[in-house]
Design an enzyme around this catalytic site. Structure first.
Site, PDB file in Angstrom:
ATOM      1  N   ARG A   1       0.832  -1.122   0.024  1.00 43.79           N
ATOM      2  CA  ARG A   1       0.240  -0.063  -0.014  1.00 43.79           C
ATOM      3  C   ARG A   1       1.073   1.348   0.010  1.00 43.79           C
ATOM      4  O   ARG A   1       0.380   2.057  -0.700  1.00 43.79           O
ATOM      5  CB  ARG A   1      -0.945   0.212   1.255  1.00 43.79           C
ATOM      6  CG  ARG A   1      -2.040  -1.099   1.033  1.00 43.79           C
ATOM      7  CD  ARG A   1      -2.811  -0.882   2.104  1.00 43.79           C
ATOM      8  NE  ARG A   1      -2.107  -1.341   3.432  1.00 43.79           N
ATOM      9  CZ  ARG A   1      -2.669  -1.093   4.696  1.00 43.79           C
ATOM     10  NH1 ARG A   1      -3.717  -0.350   4.970  1.00 43.79           N
ATOM     11  NH2 ARG A   1      -1.880  -1.730   5.523  1.00 43.79           N
TER      12      ARG A   1
ATOM     13  N   ASN B   1      -6.839  -3.334   2.074  1.00 48.19           N
ATOM     14  CA  ASN B   1      -6.561  -4.828   2.265  1.00 48.19           C
ATOM     15  C   ASN B   1      -8.164  -5.575   2.307  1.00 48.19           C
ATOM     16  O   ASN B   1      -9.248  -5.176   2.999  1.00 48.19           O
ATOM     17  CB  ASN B   1      -5.798  -5.284   3.328  1.00 48.19           C
ATOM     18  CG  ASN B   1      -4.382  -4.883   3.652  1.00 48.19           C
ATOM     19  OD1 ASN B   1      -3.958  -4.708   2.393  1.00 48.19           O
ATOM     20  ND2 ASN B   1      -3.916  -4.925   4.674  1.00 48.19           N
TER      21      ASN B   1
END
Length: 64
Positions: free
Chosen positions: A23, A41
């Site tokens: 990320r 996620n």
């Protein structure tokens, strides 16, 4: 999808993408291309990226 000059992409990544700084890497690439959105996620182990910006927003820009 393009709307009012903005391009939007929803991209799902699978494999080893959680717990490895994925990320953060997407965030760095998004800053470089002046793209906004989010990275999340998922419970099944994938990561979803929602990205929008002017011009071409493409998963090829998100290669890490």
């Amino acid at each position: 999808m393009t709307l009012n000059g903005l391009t939007h992409e929803t991209i799902h990544f699978s494999g080893r993408v959680q717990g490895v700084g994925f990320r953060y890497g997407v965030f760095q690439v998004a800053k470089e291309y002046d793209v906004c959105g989010f990275v999340k996620n998922l419970t099944d182990g994938r990561v979803v990226v929602e990205a929008a910006g002017t011009g071409s927003v493409s998963y090829t820009h998100l290669t890490l």
